[in-house]
Design an enzyme around this catalytic site. Structure first.
Site, PDB file in Angstrom:
ATOM      1  N   SER A 161     -26.590 -17.195  33.691  1.00 15.12           N
ATOM      2  CA  SER A 161     -27.381 -15.996  33.937  1.00 15.12           C
ATOM      3  C   SER A 161     -28.795 -16.582  34.209  1.00 15.12           C
ATOM      4  CB  SER A 161     -27.570 -15.030  32.910  1.00 15.12           C
ATOM      5  OG  SER A 161     -26.098 -14.350  32.730  1.00 15.12           O
ATOM      6  N   PRO A 162     -29.083 -17.576  35.025  1.00 15.23           N
ATOM      7  CA  PRO A 162     -30.054 -18.265  35.469  1.00 15.23           C
ATOM      8  C   PRO A 162     -31.148 -17.189  36.273  1.00 15.23           C
ATOM      9  CG  PRO A 162     -28.496 -19.106  36.947  1.00 15.23           C
ATOM     10  CD  PRO A 162     -27.885 -18.308  35.855  1.00 15.23           C
ATOM     11  N   LEU A 163     -30.509 -16.144  36.798  1.00 16.45           N
ATOM     12  CA  LEU A 163     -31.314 -15.316  37.388  1.00 16.45           C
ATOM     13  C   LEU A 163     -31.433 -14.056  36.841  1.00 16.45           C
ATOM     14  CD1 LEU A 163     -29.699 -15.938  41.095  1.00 16.45           C
ATOM     15  CD2 LEU A 163     -31.908 -16.854  40.185  1.00 16.45           C
ATOM     16  N   GLY A 164     -31.316 -13.984  35.561  1.00 12.33           N
ATOM     17  CA  GLY A 164     -31.450 -12.769  34.824  1.00 12.33           C
ATOM     18  C   GLY A 164     -30.606 -11.689  35.277  1.00 12.33           C
ATOM     19  N   ARG A 165     -29.291 -11.931  35.427  1.00 12.83           N
ATOM     20  CA  ARG A 165     -28.160 -11.029  35.915  1.00 12.83           C
ATOM     21  C   ARG A 165     -28.833 -10.242  37.320  1.00 12.83           C
ATOM     22  NH1 ARG A 165     -28.214 -11.132  30.405  1.00 12.83           N
ATOM     23  NH2 ARG A 165     -26.497 -11.780  29.403  1.00 12.83           N
ATOM     24  N   GLY A 166     -29.351 -11.085  38.151  1.00 12.53           N
ATOM     25  CA  GLY A 166     -29.693 -10.485  39.145  1.00 12.53           C
ATOM     26  C   GLY A 166     -31.223 -10.039  39.471  1.00 12.53           C
ATOM     27  N   PHE A 167     -31.977  -9.689  38.301  1.00  8.34           N
ATOM     28  CA  PHE A 167     -32.979  -9.250  38.051  1.00  8.34           C
ATOM     29  C   PHE A 167     -34.185 -10.051  38.703  1.00  8.34           C
ATOM     30  CE2 PHE A 167     -36.879  -7.035  36.295  1.00  8.34           C
ATOM     31  CZ  PHE A 167     -36.365  -5.692  36.180  1.00  8.34           C
ATOM     32  N   TYR A 197     -12.510 -13.830  31.542  1.00  9.85           N
ATOM     33  CA  TYR A 197     -12.955 -13.254  33.105  1.00  9.85           C
ATOM     34  C   TYR A 197     -11.623 -12.562  33.529  1.00  9.85           C
ATOM     35  CZ  TYR A 197     -17.007 -16.022  32.289  1.00  9.85           C
ATOM     36  OH  TYR A 197     -18.242 -16.758  31.757  1.00  9.85           O
ATOM     37  N   HIS A 254     -15.981 -20.476  24.189  1.00  9.03           N
ATOM     38  CA  HIS A 254     -16.724 -19.520  24.748  1.00  9.03           C
ATOM     39  C   HIS A 254     -17.446 -19.121  23.855  1.00  9.03           C
ATOM     40  CE1 HIS A 254     -16.379 -16.765  28.107  1.00  9.03           C
ATOM     41  NE2 HIS A 254     -17.677 -16.771  27.958  1.00  9.03           N
TER      42      HIS A 254
END
Length: 330
Positions: A205-211, A59, A126
């Site tokens: 990404s538990p929020l679908g990259r914000g979606f 990162y 990773h």
């Protein structure tokens, strides 16, 4: 904040903080990040009882670990710091995967310096390196455990056969892979394999990259240069179809009096006590909203509605482009 136990007795907060959206990730790939606000977000997370903080050498590369190290200075006790290795660099440029023992030792020492700590609590490979047998990778990591430089070993995006081979060499504390209402493929084989072997599961990404937060209703809501404009599931072809999932998330959220993000995270938490999602945040407001999900219990009707709206394999579009898909489930 409730506590959960990953594999090999590693106790962590039920929700961790994904630090990836903070310093050094692409050209502000999830929108502009401010170092001062990012550090304040980490401090607020600690105040809320979050103990698991997730970063990676790649990162930035490097800057994300440096920022986390700066933020936890003087507050390290009781935290579980997770970082990741597995790439080769020329200067600041990633030039390929590299999980050779020599590179593992280099990466560990460099991460320790950047994080300003004498040990890494959870050290993940990773991405699986096809050129290095996983037995050799785990052997090198076991050496670091014996040396006291790392506490626990983790894998990321590994296939069931690779997980089994790794666990035969040394206990594995956690597997980190993408898992959410719109990415459920791990449920078929990967999650059952982890449970059979006593390995905790850490969804990124538990929020679908914000979606799944419901905050993005059209592609133009994303700022210019945002990584997600090139995400297959955010494409013009797939975007509107995937909004059907969000519509149900919003309905369940309204019935429970919580936010859509809290519904998406509470659904994951309801999938098992061995699951510890790491929603990413770079601002205190979104952090506080996400962490409140640890206190949300969805009704049986709500869980059933979400399962019907987002069955495994039905999200429109691949989760990565082909080049990235080639690096997962190895």
């Amino acid at each position: 904040m409730h506590v959960r136990t990953l594999g090999h007795g590693l106790s962590v907060s039920a929700l961790g903080l994904g630090c990836m959206p903070m310093a050094g990730v692409g050209a502000n790939m999830y929108g502009v990040a401010d170092d001062t606000e990012s550090i304040a977000t980490i401090h607020r997370a600690i105040d809320l009882g979050v103990t698991l903080f997730d970063t990676a050498e790649i990162y930035g590369p490097f800057r994300n670990e440096e920022l986390l190290g700066q933020a936890i200075k003087g507050r390290r006790d009781g935290l579980v710091i997770a970082t990741k290795f597995g790439f080769r660099y020329e200067g600041d440029q990633v030039v390929g995967t590299d999980s050779s023992p020599a590179n593992i030792h280099r990466a560990c020492d460099a991460s320790l310096r950047r994080l300003g700590t004498d040990h890494i609590d959870l050290f993940y490979q990773h991405r699986v390196d096809p050129a290095v047998p996983v037995e050799e990778v785990i052997g090198a990591l076991a050496d670091l455990v014996r040396a006291g430089k790392i506490g626990h070993i983790g894998l990321s995006e590994a296939a069931p056969a690779t997980i089994r081979r790794a666990a035969a060499i040394h206990p594995i504390a956690a597997l980190q892979s993408e898992y959410s209402l719109w990415e459920r493929d791990v449920e078929a084989e990967i999650l059952p394999t982890c449970r059979e072997l006593g390995i905790g599961f850490v969804p990124y990404s538990p929020l679908g990259r914000g979606f799944l937060t419901g905050q993005i209703s059209k592609r133009s809501d994303l700022p210019e240069g945002d990584y997600r404009l090139n995400d297959p599931r955010y494409s013009a072809e797939n975007f509107d179809r995937n909004l059907d999932i969000v519509a149900v998330v919003k309905q369940v959220a309204a019935r429970h009096g919580v936010s859509p993000a809290q519904v998406a995270l509470a659904w994951l938490l309801a999938q098992g006590d061995d699951i510890v999602p790491i929603p990413g945040s770079k601002r205190r407001a979104t952090l506080e909203d996400s962490m409140a999900a640890a206190a949300v219990t969805l009704s049986a009707e709500g869980l059933a509605a979400l399962d019907r709206a987002a069955p495994a394999g039905q999200t429109s579009g691949d989760r990565y482009h082909a080049s990235h898909m080639a690096m997962v489930r190895l």
